[in-house]
Design a protein around this motif. Sequence first.
Motif, PDB file in Angstrom:
ATOM      1  N   PRO A  68     -15.107   7.061  51.214  1.00  0.00           N
ATOM      2  CA  PRO A  68     -14.263   6.351  52.191  1.00  0.00           C
ATOM      3  C   PRO A  68     -14.286   6.957  53.585  1.00  0.00           C
ATOM      4  O   PRO A  68     -13.809   6.339  54.533  1.00  0.00           O
ATOM      5  CB  PRO A  68     -12.870   6.465  51.578  1.00  0.00           C
ATOM      6  CG  PRO A  68     -12.908   7.755  50.802  1.00  0.00           C
ATOM      7  CD  PRO A  68     -14.298   7.835  50.251  1.00  0.00           C
ATOM      8  N   SER A 113     -14.271  -1.669  39.893  1.00  0.00           N
ATOM      9  CA  SER A 113     -14.110  -1.593  41.355  1.00  0.00           C
ATOM     10  C   SER A 113     -12.674  -1.300  41.764  1.00  0.00           C
ATOM     11  O   SER A 113     -12.440  -0.538  42.718  1.00  0.00           O
ATOM     12  CB  SER A 113     -14.596  -2.887  42.017  1.00  0.00           C
ATOM     13  OG  SER A 113     -13.903  -4.005  41.509  1.00  0.00           O
ATOM     14  N   ASP A 114     -11.705  -1.883  41.068  1.00  0.00           N
ATOM     15  CA  ASP A 114     -10.298  -1.639  41.422  1.00  0.00           C
ATOM     16  C   ASP A 114      -9.919  -0.182  41.195  1.00  0.00           C
ATOM     17  O   ASP A 114      -9.225   0.429  42.024  1.00  0.00           O
ATOM     18  CB  ASP A 114      -9.373  -2.546  40.610  1.00  0.00           C
ATOM     19  CG  ASP A 114      -9.419  -3.992  41.071  1.00  0.00           C
ATOM     20  OD1 ASP A 114     -10.008  -4.255  42.144  1.00  0.00           O
ATOM     21  OD2 ASP A 114      -8.887  -4.859  40.353  1.00  0.00           O
ATOM     22  N   GLU A 129     -11.592   2.006  43.806  1.00  0.00           N
ATOM     23  CA  GLU A 129     -10.896   1.902  45.090  1.00  0.00           C
ATOM     24  C   GLU A 129      -9.605   2.713  45.090  1.00  0.00           C
ATOM     25  O   GLU A 129      -9.270   3.369  46.089  1.00  0.00           O
ATOM     26  CB  GLU A 129     -10.582   0.438  45.406  1.00  0.00           C
ATOM     27  CG  GLU A 129      -9.916   0.235  46.760  1.00  0.00           C
ATOM     28  CD  GLU A 129      -9.660  -1.225  47.083  1.00  0.00           C
ATOM     29  OE1 GLU A 129      -9.141  -1.488  48.185  1.00  0.00           O
ATOM     30  OE2 GLU A 129      -9.979  -2.092  46.252  1.00  0.00           O
ATOM     31  N   ASN A 166      -9.052   5.833  47.715  1.00  0.00           N
ATOM     32  CA  ASN A 166      -7.937   5.874  48.671  1.00  0.00           C
ATOM     33  C   ASN A 166      -7.221   7.227  48.607  1.00  0.00           C
ATOM     34  O   ASN A 166      -6.825   7.787  49.642  1.00  0.00           O
ATOM     35  CB  ASN A 166      -6.943   4.743  48.385  1.00  0.00           C
ATOM     36  CG  ASN A 166      -7.469   3.390  48.796  1.00  0.00           C
ATOM     37  OD1 ASN A 166      -8.329   3.281  49.674  1.00  0.00           O
ATOM     38  ND2 ASN A 166      -6.974   2.336  48.171  1.00  0.00           N
TER      39      ASN A 166
END
Length: 204
Positions: free
Chosen positions: A13, A172-173, A176, A180
């Motif tokens: 990220p 993917s969730d 993510e 984060n």
Amino acid sequence: MQSALDDIHAFLPCRTPDTWIGDALENQELLLIDHAHCEKKAASTALSLMYRYVDNPDLLHKMSRLAREELRHFEQVLSIMKKRGVTYDHLTPARYAAELRKEVRSDDPGRLVDVLIVGAIIEARSCERFAALAPHLDETLADFYTSLLKSEARHYRDYLTLAEKAAGTSISDRVETFLNIEKDLIERPDSVFRFHSGPVTSPL
């Protein structure tokens, strides 16, 4: 190798802050000590997965290879430290891995999926930091860190592939969610310098 680095940069990220690079250059002995701890912990994680998931042949194969490579890296770091008169010693753990693992689910298959995602993120960040540090280091360390890029990039991909297989569906969730958390840990000021710390704001 550049394509693997591009993949990792796209996955993570954020990039390592320049302030952390400065911290590392000012504390190279501490960097080496913590790097050695990181390699040993990575081998331990791989072995732990092998003991827990004995019915997963693909995981057993990949984690066995990973553990051997991480222990070899551990030996290489110790060798560099010995030549430089740096003593391997205990360090208090960084917040990085512990904070990521707080989000890991307690029951399988979710637990395995999350542990593997965390492993992928740690390996990806390690690879990114080796590449970011190498241009600023002496020739010996620069060559060593550059030599680690290929294996670290493969470890990241192996962890992510195993996570996808364990989930049997899109991850993917979950990825993510962990990315984060990772972004905050990398960018938020930290109280101690470590290989995976954020920028240090207090005296080292």
